[in-house]
Write a protein that holds these residues in place. Structure first.
Motif, short mmCIF file in Angstrom:
data_model
loop_
_atom_site.label_atom_id
_atom_site.label_comp_id
_atom_site.label_asym_id
_atom_site.label_seq_id
_atom_site.Cartn_x
_atom_site.Cartn_y
_atom_site.Cartn_z
N GLN A 139 46.82 4.75 -28.91
CA GLN A 139 47.57 5.59 -27.98
C GLN A 139 46.79 6.82 -27.53
N GLU A 140 45.93 7.34 -28.38
CA GLU A 140 45.13 8.52 -28.02
C GLU A 140 43.90 8.11 -27.21
N LYS A 141 43.41 9.05 -26.43
CA LYS A 141 42.17 8.80 -25.68
C LYS A 141 40.97 9.05 -26.59
N ILE A 142 40.08 8.05 -26.67
CA ILE A 142 38.88 8.11 -27.49
C ILE A 142 37.65 8.04 -26.58
N PHE A 143 36.63 8.80 -26.94
CA PHE A 143 35.39 8.82 -26.15
C PHE A 143 34.25 8.34 -27.03
N ILE A 144 33.57 7.29 -26.58
CA ILE A 144 32.49 6.70 -27.37
C ILE A 144 31.19 6.82 -26.58
N PHE A 145 30.24 7.57 -27.13
CA PHE A 145 28.94 7.78 -26.51
C PHE A 145 27.91 6.97 -27.30
N VAL A 146 27.25 6.05 -26.63
CA VAL A 146 26.32 5.13 -27.30
C VAL A 146 24.93 5.31 -26.71
N ASP A 147 24.02 5.85 -27.51
CA ASP A 147 22.64 6.07 -27.09
C ASP A 147 21.78 4.90 -27.55
N GLU A 148 20.65 4.68 -26.86
CA GLU A 148 19.72 3.60 -27.20
C GLU A 148 20.45 2.26 -27.32
N SER A 149 21.33 2.00 -26.36
CA SER A 149 22.21 0.82 -26.42
C SER A 149 21.44 -0.49 -26.42
N HIS A 150 20.26 -0.50 -25.80
CA HIS A 150 19.53 -1.76 -25.64
C HIS A 150 19.10 -2.37 -26.97
N PHE A 151 19.17 -1.59 -28.07
CA PHE A 151 18.82 -2.16 -29.37
C PHE A 151 19.91 -3.09 -29.89
N ASP A 152 21.10 -3.00 -29.33
CA ASP A 152 22.18 -3.94 -29.67
C ASP A 152 22.30 -4.94 -28.52
N LYS A 153 21.86 -6.13 -28.75
CA LYS A 153 21.85 -7.14 -27.69
C LYS A 153 23.26 -7.51 -27.22
N LYS A 154 24.26 -7.13 -28.01
CA LYS A 154 25.64 -7.45 -27.66
C LYS A 154 26.38 -6.27 -27.06
N TRP A 155 25.65 -5.20 -26.67
CA TRP A 155 26.32 -3.99 -26.21
C TRP A 155 27.21 -4.26 -25.00
N ALA A 156 26.71 -5.08 -24.06
CA ALA A 156 27.47 -5.33 -22.82
C ALA A 156 28.75 -6.10 -23.11
N ILE A 157 28.67 -7.09 -23.98
CA ILE A 157 29.85 -7.87 -24.35
C ILE A 157 30.83 -6.98 -25.10
N ALA A 158 30.29 -6.13 -26.00
CA ALA A 158 31.16 -5.21 -26.75
C ALA A 158 31.88 -4.27 -25.79
N GLY A 159 31.15 -3.74 -24.81
CA GLY A 159 31.76 -2.86 -23.82
C GLY A 159 32.85 -3.56 -23.03
N LYS A 160 32.59 -4.81 -22.64
CA LYS A 160 33.58 -5.58 -21.88
C LYS A 160 34.84 -5.82 -22.71
N ILE A 161 34.66 -6.18 -23.98
CA ILE A 161 35.81 -6.43 -24.84
C ILE A 161 36.64 -5.17 -25.02
N ILE A 162 35.97 -4.05 -25.26
CA ILE A 162 36.69 -2.78 -25.43
C ILE A 162 37.41 -2.40 -24.13
N PHE A 163 36.71 -2.54 -23.01
CA PHE A 163 37.28 -2.21 -21.70
C PHE A 163 38.53 -3.04 -21.42
N ASP A 164 38.46 -4.34 -21.73
CA ASP A 164 39.57 -5.24 -21.43
C ASP A 164 40.74 -5.09 -22.40
N THR A 165 40.44 -4.60 -23.61
CA THR A 165 41.47 -4.54 -24.65
C THR A 165 42.32 -3.28 -24.56
#
Length: 488
Positions: free
Chosen positions: A131-157
């Protein structure tokens, strides 16, 4: 200043708990270090997304900031973090900063697992019921090959999480069509002269000279000319507050201060710091793009050096392969990888497919400072040499036009004329008009521009030189001072 109580993480995985706690303390130090820093244009662009989100616009909440190592992405992240904590008074428990290179290295886990654990243990909730607004700042994202999928899942959920990802330009490789529909991408580039003046001297004419110049180059009409000249007057008035000759400041920017971290270093230290970008790119970023064997690292370094030593005019895979005694296919793979990291970019010859295939491509560094730092490292550059300055000027114009094509004018095509004795560059606008551009130091004639204007039936051409004190327009040619071009 804010504090995160270690007890808040008592139920969190102990090792990851300690890491996030240490991140909080480290952010405090970074926020202290950036106090008083001026903000780049990209900061305000992302800040607007944050403000809109806080005001109820929940659609623009997946932001990606790709860019070459050292361009200032992390500083922008910390400034945004500072804005949320100290201006918008967001509860520190509702922000999390992660550096994925460390998360992967220390814990062998991925972003989605970290976020799920964070929400469960700190907020006792899952993504769906948040219910609360959360802010997630992710640096050096390219080291996680699944960052884009993780972002999509979080965005859609959930609509209650705002995401900002930064990383190398390799992030672009992992953005599929499905992910692309959800993100807003803002590439971060090396400094232009306007940002240099703002960050180092606090000088700004507040008339958006950069946009006026881009519009003039792209459209070339009387309206854009008048607006650019009017803004130019304000810019040059603001330069009167400098405690130095503006041209000397521009030369310093051109040679060695294209990156924010160089602004407080002397000449030699600046070059060493810039050269370290190349080292870190080879050791850290390239392996995240493509797996080469360990012996290839030296070959990559030699190809970078080869490009740095070349005059503009094109080079072929076969020529590099022959010079370094390696296969053309390996050269092609390495150059392609270096472009994906954005250390380099290429300019193709203008013409049909046969010309593009047969003619050599020109390669440029994303900032002239990279070229000088590499040459300085091997003792090859006399930076007061007119020919050397000419090469840097050409790299500046090429990188500025390349930036235009990736940001403001996505339909802009950047080429060079295939015929000898032509101008340095050709741009193609959305109206399919060809605009020749010639660059030089010292005396520079308009003959090559006029020749290409006739060849391509151009309505106007552009001549860039340090010889001109101000913008002028005469007989369908726009004369631009080189220093002005630095503002793009």
């Amino acid at each position: 200043m804010y504090k995160i109580n270690k007890s808040d993480f008592m139920f969190f995985d102990e090792e990851l708990n300690n890491y996030i706690y240490s991140r909080g303390r480290e952010i405090n130090k970074h926020l202290e270090n950036i106090k008083g820093f001026n903000h780049r244009e990209e900061y305000f662009k992302v800040k607007k997304y944050l403000d809109d989100y806080l005001n109820g616009n929940l659609e623009k909440r997946f932001i990606v900031l790709p860019g070459l190592r050292g361009v200032g992405k992390t500083t922008i992240l910390f400034q945004l973090y500072d804005y949320l904590i100290n201006i918008k008074k967001i509860n520190p428990k509702n922000l999390i900063y992660l550096s994925m290179d460390q998360v992967i290295s220390y814990f062998d886990t991925d972003l989605l697992k970290v976020v799920d654990s964070f929400l469960e243990e700190i907020h006792t909730v899952d993504k769906i019921n948040l219910q609360e607004k959360i802010f997630i700042f992710v640096d050096e994202s390219h080291f996680d090959k699944k960052w884009a999928i993780a972002g999509k899942i979080i965005f859609d959920t959930t609509k209650n999480i705002f995401l900002i990802f930064t990383g190398s330009s390799a992030l672009n490789l992992e953005i599929t069509g499905d992910v692309a529909r959800r993100i807003d991408k803002k590439p971060i580039f090396p400094l232009n002269f306007n940002e240099y003046l703002l960050l180092k001297h606090g000088i700004s004419a507040n008339c958006n000279f950069s946009k006026k110049l881009k519009d003039l180059i792209y459209f070339g009409k009387t309206k854009q000319m008048k607006e650019a000249i009017k803004c130019e007057d304000k810019v040059y008035d603001s330069l009167n507050s400098l405690n130095n000759n503006p041209q000397i400041e521009f030369d310093s920017f051109l040679k060695r201060q294209g990156f924010p971290f160089t602004l407080n270093f002397d000449v030699e230290e600046s070059y060493k710091k810039i050269y370290s970008i190349v080292d870190n790119l080879i050791e850290k970023d390239i392996p995240s793009v493509k797996a080469f064997n360990s012996s290839t690292k030296d070959t990559i370094r030699r190809i970078i050096l080869y490009i740095a030593l070349q005059k503009p005019g094109g080079t072929s895979n076969a020529k590099i392969a022959n010079y370094l005694s390696i296969s053309p296919s390996l050269v092609r793979e390495i150059l392609d990888t270096l472009e994906k990291t954005q250390l380099l970019f290429h300019v193709k010859p203008y013409g049909g497919s046969s010309k593009i295939i047969k003619k050599q491509w020109q390669y440029f560094f994303l900032s002239p400072s990279l070229k000088t730092a590499i040459n300085f490292e091997i003792g090859r550059y006399n930076l007061n040499n007119r020919k050397c300055l000419g090469l840097l000027a050409e790299n500046l114009v090429a990188s500025s036009l390349y930036k235009m094509s990736k940001t403001d004018f996505n339909l802009l095509g950047l080429f060079y004329p295939a015929k000898k004795g032509s101008s340095d560059f050709l741009i193609k606008t959305k109206f399919d008009e060809i605009v020749p551009i010639e660059v030089g130091i010292g005396k520079k004639t308009k003959s090559q521009v006029k020749k290409d204007m006739n060849n391509y039936n151009s309505k106007y051409g552009i001549l860039v030189s340090n010889r001109y004190p101000r913008i002028k327009y005469k007989k369908d040619i726009i004369y631009l001072p080189l220093m002005n071009f630095g503002f793009i």
